[in-house]
Design a protein around this motif. Sequence first.
Motif, PDB file in Angstrom:
ATOM      1  N   ARG B   5       0.823  -1.214   0.000  1.00 51.52           N
ATOM      2  CA  ARG B   5       0.000   0.000   0.000  1.00 51.52           C
ATOM      3  C   ARG B   5       0.863   1.273   0.000  1.00 51.52           C
ATOM      4  N   GLY B   6       0.449   2.226  -0.834  1.00 49.50           N
ATOM      5  CA  GLY B   6       1.104   3.541  -0.850  1.00 49.50           C
ATOM      6  C   GLY B   6       2.395   3.604  -1.629  1.00 49.50           C
ATOM      7  N   LEU B   7       2.821   2.498  -2.234  1.00 49.92           N
ATOM      8  CA  LEU B   7       4.094   2.503  -2.968  1.00 49.92           C
ATOM      9  C   LEU B   7       3.864   2.812  -4.445  1.00 49.92           C
ATOM     10  N   SER B   8       4.798   3.569  -5.029  1.00 46.14           N
ATOM     11  CA  SER B   8       4.697   3.938  -6.444  1.00 46.14           C
ATOM     12  C   SER B   8       5.018   2.736  -7.325  1.00 46.14           C
ATOM     13  N   CYS B   9       4.503   2.776  -8.562  1.00 43.85           N
ATOM     14  CA  CYS B   9       4.890   1.777  -9.575  1.00 43.85           C
ATOM     15  C   CYS B   9       6.386   1.908  -9.838  1.00 43.85           C
ATOM     16  N   PRO B  10       7.096   0.840 -10.043  1.00 45.28           N
ATOM     17  CA  PRO B  10       6.630  -0.550 -10.090  1.00 45.28           C
ATOM     18  C   PRO B  10       6.932  -1.327  -8.807  1.00 45.28           C
ATOM     19  N   MET B  11       7.111  -0.602  -7.668  1.00 42.85           N
ATOM     20  CA  MET B  11       7.550  -1.282  -6.436  1.00 42.85           C
ATOM     21  C   MET B  11       6.640  -2.440  -6.025  1.00 42.85           C
ATOM     22  N   VAL B  13       4.847  -4.626  -7.725  1.00 45.42           N
ATOM     23  CA  VAL B  13       5.073  -5.861  -8.478  1.00 45.42           C
ATOM     24  C   VAL B  13       6.503  -6.368  -8.285  1.00 45.42           C
ATOM     25  N   ILE B  14       7.455  -5.467  -8.037  1.00 45.72           N
ATOM     26  CA  ILE B  14       8.836  -5.904  -7.774  1.00 45.72           C
ATOM     27  C   ILE B  14       8.912  -6.672  -6.453  1.00 45.72           C
ATOM     28  N   MET B  15       8.178  -6.179  -5.435  1.00 45.31           N
ATOM     29  CA  MET B  15       8.165  -6.875  -4.137  1.00 45.31           C
ATOM     30  C   MET B  15       7.627  -8.298  -4.297  1.00 45.31           C
ATOM     31  N   ALA B  34      -4.249   0.131  -4.705  1.00 43.38           N
ATOM     32  CA  ALA B  34      -4.385   0.759  -6.032  1.00 43.38           C
ATOM     33  C   ALA B  34      -4.765  -0.290  -7.071  1.00 43.38           C
ATOM     34  N   GLN B  35      -5.765   0.044  -7.848  1.00 38.15           N
ATOM     35  CA  GLN B  35      -6.225  -0.871  -8.899  1.00 38.15           C
ATOM     36  C   GLN B  35      -5.114  -1.183  -9.893  1.00 38.15           C
ATOM     37  N   VAL B  36      -4.280  -0.163 -10.176  1.00 37.35           N
ATOM     38  CA  VAL B  36      -3.202  -0.393 -11.149  1.00 37.35           C
ATOM     39  C   VAL B  36      -2.219  -1.440 -10.630  1.00 37.35           C
ATOM     40  N   GLU B  39      -3.753  -4.867 -11.040  1.00 32.32           N
ATOM     41  CA  GLU B  39      -3.647  -5.333 -12.434  1.00 32.32           C
ATOM     42  C   GLU B  39      -2.227  -5.810 -12.743  1.00 32.32           C
TER      43      GLU B  39
END
Lengths: 368, 67
Positions: B5-11, B13-15, B34-36, B39
């Motif tokens: 939660r609260g992390l910017s892309c692409p963190m 999915v990287i986690m 975030a929905q993004v 996805e």
Amino acid sequence: MRENNWFREHGLILLTGVVVGIAALVLTTSGNPRNMGFCIACFERDIAGALGLHSADKVQYIRPEIIGIVLGALLAAVGAKEFRAKAGSSPACRFILGMFVMIGALVFLGCPLRMVIRLGGGDLTAVAGLVGFVAGILVGIVFLRKGFSLGRAYPVRQGEGLMLPGLMVVLLVLLLVFPGKLRFSEAGPGSMHAFWAISLAAGLIVGALAQRSRLCMAGGIRDAVMLRDFRLLSGFLAIWVTVTIGNLILGNYNLCAVSQPIAHSQYLWSALGMALAGWGSVLLGGCPLRQLILAGEGNGDSAVTVLGMIIGAAVSHNFGLAGAADSVVDGVYKVGGIGTAGMAAVIFGFVVLLVITVTHLPGKEHAS
Amino acid sequence: MIDTRGLSCPMPVIMVQNVVRKDVPATLEVLSDAQVSVENITRFAHTQGYQVTVTPEGDDFKLTLTK
């Protein structure tokens, strides 16, 4: 079944790319400068000029495209129940990063979106920008893999998320009701623009579609390299192909490395400027277009980034950092580009980005 | 549970990528706001052979990845 899945995942981003390309062509045909149907950096620079934040009299106009993009993203996010007011992820660092992304983009003479639009016009000088942009993104990826993060954003009051959309409404009111309070270019790129309603409509459509499809120029290359995910990159390519085909049909395609509209042939500094913009965009989590979209979705950190970019544009022109286009003076071709101050600013920008990057790697936290 | 939660892309999915590639868990739970990110994580998980179930939790989403 696999074909259906592919179309479901790529259909919207491809549609967005095609619509952005068509909108760029329509705007150029309607009065925007050539190869500048959309340019987030140039248009924010023009807004800074119209507000008197810089005095470069050829680049001053309130660009309704920017207003439309933010408000289009807001409407799409509200409609999809995705509007979330949040903030608190290193806003001061994001402001500074926004400034240097803008400085880098104005050295090249365009944001990543205009870079693609320039390529679609046959502008081979933009290839140097593309090479630099990819290189900058690769540098950013190295640090993402090491754990770089600007930290978490947290839910905040709705009003925080509405600040940038609110500012955009104020700019629209100023443009339509109090134009005498603003500065408008009488010559140069700032004086060339489509009728405001066409610009606003194009911005609204692009903003809404970009919000739904998550279009991002930096994200496209980043995800392809890091995750082998080519979805966003397909939007990037769809813009390129659409603009290329459109320019060929309209007779505006000019495949050449000199005499391109609002472009210069100082290739090294074009590449370095876009490397700065690419690296900064990866650290910010998205390109200048994506920052506008996120700000429309309620992200206060992206709103601060956009403000940083506007101030970065003012700094660029007040301190003579921005690139000058190649021109023909008395029948002699004069190569434009940047001066010593611009070169120093790009190098200083790399140092600033490195410091921000290194101080946001794991193990550098103090407060938590 | 991975909290993105609260992390910017692409963190986000990287986690997830880091955990999946290191430990190859049979199941993994991820929290997102975030929905993004939902996805992106879903798309990545599918490429790694996971099924993904998304459950709303207030304003957040819980993703359950299962092999």
